[in-house]
Design an enzyme around this catalytic site. Structure first.
Site: not given
Length: 284
Positions: A16, A105
């Protein structure tokens, strides 16, 4: 294997864009990790990455009919990154998108106390990044397990031809997730060892790794990326040599030159039974 199975030409792993947590770790003390947004710079990084990926999958205009299919982590920063990357593609080029919780994550716990997390991360460096489990969170080994499950689902979708029913165009899978998640994905895919995982550097914000299908049906990082790039990521000479082998290897072949496939597990083995010290008859 179904006769009409269409393998993706590329699997692209992208981290990201810059998040508020990357900019200021105190953000995690008041905002849950999954709600951390990307910054203005992160938006710009994602837009630029979208243009770079579009050029990669279209081969600078040589493959104008290439299609993309996205997998995205459910975190706010990955979804925001996806939206900006999507601006680089027309609607007819995007086959689909799927939110996939298993590529999220690494869990670090809930609200994070900044000073405590600093001490914990220092402990992780001494303990080892792969097996260290954050209190109330995950280890990289835990992430490895859920990535393994995701890969099983991914291959099932490919085998059943769910992702691309148009075999006349190249399919590119783009997985928008997180730094550690991408490193774990590569470790699982290429059968790297824990020690090899520990060598790997985290990709920068909106950096991506291109696994491209070689002429023999194996995926390789060495088709799109240079040796120098792979060295910067932390790949050893042996790991890079394996990627170069995969670029033209036939699918299903075993790379006998890979020391971590066999030799690394033994100090010494005789070439044949007759090489044993006892003469090979088993008598003392």
């Amino acid at each position: 294997m179904p006769a009409n199975r269409c393998l993706p030409k590329r699997i692209i792993l992208l981290r990201h864009g810059e998040s508020q947590g990357n900019l200021d770790t105190s953000a995690y003390t008041t905002t849950p990790d999954y709600r951390i947004p990307i910054t203005t710079l992160g938006l710009e990084q994602a837009q630029a990455a979208g243009e770079r990926i579009r050029r990669v999958v279209s081969e600078d205009g040589q493959s104008p009919n290439s299609k993309v299919y996205f997998y995205v982590s459910p975190y706010e920063r990955t979804r925001m990154t996806l939206r900006e990357i999507g601006r680089s593609f027309s609607k007819k080029r995007i086959i689909g998108v799927r939110e996939e919780c298993r590529i999220r994550e690494q869990d670090f716990g809930n609200f994070q106390v900044e000073e405590r997390m600093k001490v914990i991360k220092e402990t992780r460096e001494r303990f080892g990044r792969f097996f260290f489990r954050f209190p109330e969170g995950e280890s990289a080994a835990d992430v490895f397990d859920r990535i393994s499950s995701f890969m099983e689902s991914l291959w099932r979708d490919i085998d059943m031809n769910r992702l691309n029913r148009d075999n006349t165009s190249d399919l590119n899978l783009i997985i928008i997730s997180h730094g550690l998640t991408s490193r774990v994905f590569l470790t699982k895919w290429f059968k790297w060892t824990v020690d090899q995982f520990e060598r790997l550097n985290n990709p920068g914000n909106c950096e991506f790794r291109v696994m491209q299908l070689g002429s023999g049906g194996e995926y390789s990082l060495a088709i799109h990326h240079t040796k120098e790039e792979m060295e910067q990521w932390g790949l050893s000479e042996e790991m890079i040599a394996d990627q170069q082998w995969r670029a033209s290897a036939n699918r299903g072949d075993w790379n006998n030159e890979c020391p971590w496939y066999f030799d690394a597990f033994f100090d010494h083995l005789p070439d044949s039974d007759s090489d044993d010290d006892d003469g090979g008859d088993g008598r003392a």
